[in-house]
Write an enzyme that holds these catalytic residues in place. Structure first.
Site, mmCIF file in Angstrom:
data_model
loop_
_atom_site.group_PDB
_atom_site.id
_atom_site.type_symbol
_atom_site.label_atom_id
_atom_site.label_comp_id
_atom_site.label_asym_id
_atom_site.label_seq_id
_atom_site.Cartn_x
_atom_site.Cartn_y
_atom_site.Cartn_z
ATOM 1 N N PHE A 124 0.867 -1.179 0.000
ATOM 2 C CA PHE A 124 0.000 0.000 0.000
ATOM 3 C C PHE A 124 0.900 1.224 0.000
ATOM 4 O O PHE A 124 1.766 1.359 0.868
ATOM 5 C CB PHE A 124 -0.909 0.018 1.227
ATOM 6 C CG PHE A 124 -1.815 1.228 1.264
ATOM 7 C CD1 PHE A 124 -2.976 1.264 0.505
ATOM 8 C CD2 PHE A 124 -1.493 2.334 2.041
ATOM 9 C CE1 PHE A 124 -3.812 2.380 0.525
ATOM 10 C CE2 PHE A 124 -2.314 3.453 2.062
ATOM 11 C CZ PHE A 124 -3.476 3.476 1.306
ATOM 12 N N ASP A 210 9.210 2.581 0.959
ATOM 13 C CA ASP A 210 8.060 3.276 1.517
ATOM 14 C C ASP A 210 8.061 2.991 3.017
ATOM 15 O O ASP A 210 7.668 1.919 3.455
ATOM 16 C CB ASP A 210 6.773 2.774 0.857
ATOM 17 C CG ASP A 210 5.532 3.465 1.396
ATOM 18 O OD1 ASP A 210 5.605 4.071 2.485
ATOM 19 O OD2 ASP A 210 4.467 3.372 0.752
ATOM 20 N N LYS A 239 3.421 10.298 8.135
ATOM 21 C CA LYS A 239 2.755 9.883 9.368
ATOM 22 C C LYS A 239 3.412 10.440 10.631
ATOM 23 O O LYS A 239 3.252 11.613 10.944
ATOM 24 C CB LYS A 239 2.622 8.359 9.400
ATOM 25 C CG LYS A 239 1.592 7.823 8.372
ATOM 26 C CD LYS A 239 1.310 6.356 8.577
ATOM 27 C CE LYS A 239 0.327 5.795 7.562
ATOM 28 N NZ LYS A 239 -1.065 6.213 7.789
#
Length: 391
Positions: A124, A210, A239
């Site tokens: 993702f 990522d 994040k």
């Protein structure tokens, strides 16, 4: 737009690992904004950083120098492999920048045909067009037109296919999460990451990591790839870098970023003074022995305890996986139903994930007492789930 399958919970305020609903119900929050509130809710030093900056300057264009941006970029480079940084507002924007950086590198080297980017099943990378095509999850790409040219998906652990992809003369980059989040908390073995680095070096292919979810201390080191003793060429982070404030960053070596010259990329809000102030504070607090040691101590305890729960509840828990405080528990009952059960009967908030997993992504400063409480509540939820399965 009705794109969220929201839980029936109205949140009002939070503090540390606690979240309160508008009706006054208190929850133990092991979601942390999906690995975003790395220091819990309303951390006083982050709150103060925002207040102090808000009284001075919120936003200016990137046509001017922004001192806080330069300071945070320096701090990120000092604590990583990177030489340069591009700031964004989110993880998916950081991934977009990473994808563009990889293709532009080859173009700048006189090989514009090298556009192919290989991702992995279960990955993702965000919700923008490039990001959904890099992950190639049908549930995210269906209905949005034909697949974008140059994006391909590899099977996790299919070494022969990985070797063939890297040897492809039109391959630009491999993009991978060292520890998958949404895909079921699978950690790529450290020897595989090292082997990937060697293969890519042999064929002039770039590695993009990522670490939007697994980076920023989540695994017990500042960056998840540090466990393997190697580094990527480009990395997307976000994040916890803002502790809950919107921020993202694309980090790269000077070599990998050689094509990112004036005018080829940009952002209106990326690197704004407010985000930079809170990012500097969050990075300094997370990248400290106190926080990282706490992650390793609490993660070790939780790993041991959840392994014990798996032995006690084989009819409820199928597997325990992940790394550090990115914990995945594969369920026997439906994971979404178990999430609701934990929330409604034990006031424990946990996240979902692929492969019928639930995820625990608590704040990195979770105390051992709070970890014991999380285990006790999870165990009680397992008891309820067992009763429901028997019924």
């Amino acid at each position: 737009m009705g794109v969220y399958n929201r839980a029936p919970l109205e949140v009002e305020r939070g503090r540390g690992a606690r979240l309160w609903a508008t009706d006054g119900t208190e929850y133990l929050d092991c979601v942390a904004g999906i690995s975003t509130n790395g220091l819990g809710h309303a951390h006083p030093e982050l709150v103060q950083a925002v207040k102090d900056q808000a009284e001075k300057l919120w936003h200016v264009s990137n046509i001017f120098r922004i001192p806080g941006q330069e300071a945070l970029a320096d701090a990120l480079c000092e604590s990583s492999f990177a030489d340069v940084v591009f700031f964004t507002n989110s993880g998916t924007e950081a991934v977009e920048c990473a994808l563009k950086t990889a293709r532009k590198y080859h173009s700048a080297n006189g090989a514009p045909e090298r556009i192919d980017i290989y991702g992995f099943d279960g990955s993702f990378h965000g919700r923008t067009y490039g990001a959904i095509n890099a992950a190639a999850n049908p549930s995210y790409t269906e209905g949005f037109g034909p697949p974008m040219q140059g994006f391909h998906q590899l099977k996790w652990g299919d070494h022969e296919a990985i070797k063939a992809a890297i040897a492809n003369p039109t391959t630009a980059a491999i993009i991978v999460e060292p520890v998958q989040g949404e895909g079921g908390c699978r950690a790529m073995p450290e020897q595989c990451l090292r082997g990937l680095r060697e293969l890519c070096d042999d064929h002039g292919v770039l590695i993009i990591f990522d670490e939007v979810q697994c980076g920023m201390g989540r695994t017990g080191k500042l960056w998840a790839h540090e466990w393997a003793g190697m580094a990527p060429d480009i990395m997307a982070v976000a994040k916890a870098l803002g502790g809950g404030f919107p921020i993202g960053a694309c980090l790269a070596s000077a070599k990998a970023a050689k094509g990112m010259t004036v005018g080829v990329h940009g952002s209106t809000f990326g690197g704004n003074p407010l985000a930079m102030a809170v990012g500097q504070k969050a990075l300094s607090l997370i990248n400290s022995p106190e926080t990282l040691n706490n992650v390793n101590e609490v993660a070790g305890y939780l790993k041991q305890q959840f392994a014990g729960l798996q032995e006690r509840f084989p009819d409820v828990i199928a597997d325990v996986r992940g790394k550090g405080l990115l914990i995945g528990i594969k369920m026997v009952p439906n994971n979404r139903e178990f999430m609701a059960l934990a929330r409604d009967t034990q006031q424990l908030l946990i996240a979902g994930g692929g492969d019928n997993c639930v995820r625990l992504l608590p704040p990195l400063n979770l105390t051992l007492d709070e970890a014991r409480e999380a285990v006790a509540r999870f165990e009680a939820a397992c008891e309820v789930a067992r009763e429901k399965l028997a019924a």
